[in-house]
Design a protein around this motif. Structure first.
Motif, short mmCIF file in Angstrom:
data_model
loop_
_atom_site.label_atom_id
_atom_site.label_comp_id
_atom_site.label_asym_id
_atom_site.label_seq_id
_atom_site.Cartn_x
_atom_site.Cartn_y
_atom_site.Cartn_z
N VAL A 3 0.83 -1.19 0.00
CA VAL A 3 0.00 0.00 0.00
C VAL A 3 0.87 1.24 0.00
CG1 VAL A 3 -1.38 -1.33 1.62
CG2 VAL A 3 -0.65 0.83 2.29
N VAL A 4 2.04 1.18 0.56
CA VAL A 4 2.95 2.33 0.53
C VAL A 4 3.41 2.57 -0.91
CG1 VAL A 4 5.08 3.33 1.42
CG2 VAL A 4 3.62 2.00 2.94
N ASP A 5 3.65 1.49 -1.66
CA ASP A 5 4.00 1.63 -3.08
C ASP A 5 2.87 2.32 -3.84
OD1 ASP A 5 6.39 0.19 -2.68
OD2 ASP A 5 5.45 -1.71 -3.21
N THR A 6 1.65 1.89 -3.57
CA THR A 6 0.49 2.49 -4.24
C THR A 6 0.35 3.95 -3.86
OG1 THR A 6 -0.62 0.34 -4.23
CG2 THR A 6 -2.01 2.28 -4.56
N GLY A 7 0.56 4.26 -2.58
CA GLY A 7 0.49 5.64 -2.13
C GLY A 7 1.57 6.51 -2.74
N LEU A 8 2.78 5.99 -2.83
CA LEU A 8 3.87 6.76 -3.45
C LEU A 8 3.54 7.04 -4.90
CD1 LEU A 8 6.68 8.06 -3.42
CD2 LEU A 8 7.63 5.78 -3.90
N ALA A 9 3.02 6.05 -5.61
CA ALA A 9 2.61 6.26 -7.00
C ALA A 9 1.54 7.35 -7.08
CB ALA A 9 2.10 4.96 -7.61
#
Length: 137
Positions: A3-9
């Motif tokens: 979810v952090v990857d998704t948020g960074l994107a």
């Protein structure tokens, strides 16, 4: 993908959207857009620090993002309001993470997103408060 990857994107995409939309705004809406773009840059930097601090590699920003043409200030504001709503939804989902560090950063990002969303809602004449920011209607 976490979810952090998704948020960074999402933060990368928000920075792009603000840069694209702000040129169609003037006065207080433009000032708000510029302030929120800076906040998204700060959040991106905090996320990159999170990755570094946890020995993880962050994905880079994309070379471009697909945004419909913006014809006027109203369309620019609508785009930026949508960006904030989507980010609040993304970060809200991350609060459910089983990893304490992920949960903490997602909660911090959700708090910032909810504030940005409220600021745009006020700017476009909507009620600022949402009982559950980021919760799909």
């Amino acid at each position: 993908m976490t979810v952090v990857d998704t948020g960074l994107a999402g933060e990368y995409a928000a920075i792009h959207a603000y840069g694209t939309a702000a040129v169609h705004l003037s006065g207080a809406p433009r000032d708000l857009a510029e302030a929120l773009e800076a906040e998204h840059r700060d959040r991106r930097d905090a996320l990159l620090d999170f990755y570094d601090g946890h020995g993880m590699e962050a994905a880079p920003a994309q070379a471009s993002y697909d945004i419909d043409p913006i014809g006027d200030a109203e369309a620019a504001q609508a785009l930026l309001l949508d960006v904030e709503e989507r980010l609040a939804t993304t970060w809200r989902a991350g609060v459910a993470s089983e990893e304490p560090a992920e949960r903490e950063i997602c909660l911090n990002m959700l708090t910032a997103s909810a504030e940005a969303l409220a600021r745009w809602r006020i700017a476009v004449g909507e009620a600022a408060a949402a009982p559950w920011p980021g919760r799909p209607a």
